[in-house]
Every structure is written in structure tokens, then in C-alpha cells.
Design a protein around this motif. Sequence first.
Motif, mmCIF file in Angstrom:
data_model
loop_
_atom_site.group_PDB
_atom_site.id
_atom_site.type_symbol
_atom_site.label_atom_id
_atom_site.label_comp_id
_atom_site.label_asym_id
_atom_site.label_seq_id
_atom_site.Cartn_x
_atom_site.Cartn_y
_atom_site.Cartn_z
ATOM 1 N N GLN A 154 -0.562 38.474 26.769
ATOM 2 C CA GLN A 154 -1.489 38.797 25.689
ATOM 3 C C GLN A 154 -0.992 38.322 24.326
ATOM 4 N N VAL A 155 0.325 38.355 24.120
ATOM 5 C CA VAL A 155 0.860 37.977 22.801
ATOM 6 C C VAL A 155 1.398 36.541 22.758
ATOM 7 N N GLY A 156 1.081 35.737 23.781
ATOM 8 C CA GLY A 156 1.387 34.312 23.684
ATOM 9 C C GLY A 156 2.603 33.820 24.439
ATOM 10 N N LEU A 157 3.020 34.525 25.476
ATOM 11 C CA LEU A 157 4.222 34.120 26.214
ATOM 12 C C LEU A 157 4.085 32.731 26.823
ATOM 13 N N LEU A 158 2.948 32.439 27.429
ATOM 14 C CA LEU A 158 2.787 31.139 28.091
ATOM 15 C C LEU A 158 2.788 29.996 27.078
ATOM 16 N N ASP A 159 2.270 30.250 25.893
ATOM 17 C CA ASP A 159 2.360 29.240 24.828
ATOM 18 C C ASP A 159 3.818 29.032 24.431
ATOM 19 N N PHE A 160 4.561 30.114 24.343
ATOM 20 C CA PHE A 160 5.978 30.036 23.962
ATOM 21 C C PHE A 160 6.770 29.209 24.969
ATOM 22 N N LYS B 236 5.907 25.506 24.828
ATOM 23 C CA LYS B 236 6.505 24.817 23.680
ATOM 24 C C LYS B 236 8.004 24.559 23.901
ATOM 25 N N LEU B 237 8.650 25.406 24.699
ATOM 26 C CA LEU B 237 10.081 25.213 24.956
ATOM 27 C C LEU B 237 10.358 23.928 25.734
ATOM 28 N N ARG B 238 9.348 23.398 26.411
ATOM 29 C CA ARG B 238 9.516 22.158 27.168
ATOM 30 C C ARG B 238 10.007 21.011 26.282
ATOM 31 N N SER B 239 9.580 21.007 25.026
ATOM 32 C CA SER B 239 9.965 19.930 24.108
ATOM 33 C C SER B 239 10.860 20.455 22.982
ATOM 34 N N ASP B 240 11.514 21.585 23.233
ATOM 35 C CA ASP B 240 12.338 22.245 22.218
ATOM 36 C C ASP B 240 13.808 22.027 22.538
ATOM 37 N N SER B 241 14.549 21.497 21.592
ATOM 38 C CA SER B 241 15.966 21.197 21.827
ATOM 39 C C SER B 241 16.822 22.461 21.979
ATOM 40 N N ARG B 242 16.259 23.607 21.670
ATOM 41 C CA ARG B 242 17.033 24.851 21.770
ATOM 42 C C ARG B 242 17.229 25.311 23.212
#
Length: 375
Positions: free
Chosen positions: A128-134, A137-143
Motif C-alpha cells: 500500500q505504501v509503495g514497496l514494489l516501487d521501492f 527502483k533498487l534494480r538500478s540503484d548502486s546502493r
Amino acid sequence: MLYRKMPRAAEKISALGMGTMRLPLTADEKIDASAAAAMLHYALDSGINYIDTAWPYHDGESEPFVGRTLKDRRKEFMLATKLPLWLVKSREEMDTYLDRQLERLQTDYIDFYLIHALQRKTWDRGVQVGLLDFVSKLRSDSRVRYVGFSFHDGLELFKTIIDAWNWDFCQIQYNYLDTAFQAGTEGLRYASERGVGVVVMEPMRGGLLAKPYPTDIDAWRRAQGISLSPAELAMKWAFNHPEVSVVLTGASSMEQIRENVAIANTSLPGLLTDAEQTLVQKMREHYESLKGVPCTNCHYCMPCPHGVRIPSCFDNYNGGVMNENMDAAKQVYLAYMGEKEMANRCVQCGVCVPKCPQGIDIPTELKKVAEAFGK
């Protein structure tokens, strides 16, 4: 050290991973820095290249401790930690927690990042608060390099989560008592068939499966010429599954980590003999016949607002049940538990219940402990 290949990871990973939820403690229950650091360095020196921690472990001190202790050896291992989703109130806070974890761990990146302890309530709220979006986005996140989740709920929800996104890996509780509990064997295979790596936690059920063999089973074991200790049997059973990428040790002493490394160095899938599989079945039937509390000593229920040392109460009780000597367990309980820490101090407030990944009705079980041990 033997290494295994996780389907979607580039590197080979040590079959044994080092968990940091049960590091040795000082008398005031803080991390024993000297002893714990020696264990972590021994793990790396022995070829372990997967170190697992999390935001809440050791009252929030595990991540900072791992960061301080291993910052000069960061390139030698793959680091796993977890997003405490139950604390997150918005999509933005997911990034905030990740950045704080990088600071605590003194690193620029986390190799294996998990959404921690997913259950129905946290999963639904997270979506509900956007976990799947998060996670997308991590797929292209260097972290973060690889994205997964740890799990403590039923098989149906596990399959739902596996199918909801293209996860790199997952972490499940799995041992020879939990083949049909939570994700279980069916969940293990379901994930593996979809190319999702599997990390196993609680291979010894919080130390339960390392307890001595019952007398009759031990006699049978010796007659069969089986030399495995209870801990060896439990760990080798977990390693015996080809679907498993990593088995985590929750070692709390140098002796335990040395033993686990030795077991891992000789553990390949398919190596348990027919006699050893029979021994597993005998032990499974033995434990299932007893009426202990299925506590794994994870301490997620702590602190109790009324001071009860919940895991210690259950550990003492289970010791009496498993050893079939409740009188001896009661003596230990009364000698070493503080009066204000005992089970009879529970006021049945229920604050601990939703925190328990095993789904234990803690107040009810504490009543059982209080009845057995008194004040």
C-alpha cells in the motif's frame, strides 16, 4: 569452505553464512565486542563470504558493530541486511532507512538487501505504501546489488510474494522440524523452480536441534555406526538440499562457529545416508511427541514492557521438556532468573504477540511456564 551458486548472483557464495543475531554477550547483555569480533574475523578467515545482519538485531547494535568490525575487510565478503518494514510509514522512509543502514554499516553498498520478516500484515501494508516501487527502483540503484525478502508466515502468502515481483532471493526458516511450517519444503522448491535463491535461517531451531540425543535414539545411532553430533545432523540435513544457496549459522561462541565451519566444509547435497535420514526421522518424531514452546530465541518479542525475560522463560521450560527433567529445569530457572523477570510477572497485555515470527501465543505459554516453575 565449499561454495554454491545462487541463480541470479554473479559470485559463488559460501555454503555457510554468518548470522549476527546471536553474537556473544557481556554480563549486561551488550555485544561482547572482543569475542564477537574474533568470531567475525574467524568466519572470513575460514572462507565465509556472506555476513547477515539486520536493523533490530541486538537492540539495534548489530549493524553498527558489523560496520566497525569489518570495515577494513569490506571487499572480502558479501553483506546482507534488511529493511525494517514494520517501522516504515511511507515510500520515502524506505530510502531513508536504507541510507541510515549504509551509514551504520560504514559502506557504500549492500550486496543482499532483504525486506525483513514479511507476514500478511506487513506485506499488505508495504504494498500500500509503495514497496514494489521501492524494490523496482533498487534494480538500478548502486546502493543495493540483489533484492530479496525474509519470511515468517504461511505457504500461500509465500507463493503470493514470490510471484509478486522478480526477486533475486528469499530467506526462510527451514530445518528438519519445519518442513511443513511457514514456507517449508514446498516453498523451498517453489522458489527454486522460479530461479529465486534460498537462504536458510534457523537450521537448528534456535539451538534446540543441537541438544543431546535422547538415550534410546543415541543407542540406536551408535549401533548404526553414525558419528554425527546433533548439530552436525541438523546442519547436514539443511546442506543436503540442492535448492539451498546459503545456510546461516546463528553461532554465539567461537566453539560453535568452528564446529559449523567444519560441518560446512564437508557438506554437499545428497550426502546424507539412508541410516542418517532414518535418524532424522527418529529425532523429528521425538520432538513432535513433546509439548515444548516453539521459540527460536530470536528476541523479537523483547523488551517486555513489564520486564519478563520471555525467551529465557521458554528456554528453561523447553530444557525441562526436552530432557524430561522438569525438576532440574526449575532449579536452574529459580536460581538464575530475577524475580521480576519470571513468567508469573506477565500481565497478559499481549504486546509481544504480533512481534513473534513463530506465531506463538506468548501470554498463554508464559502461563504454562509459571504453572510449571512457580515463583
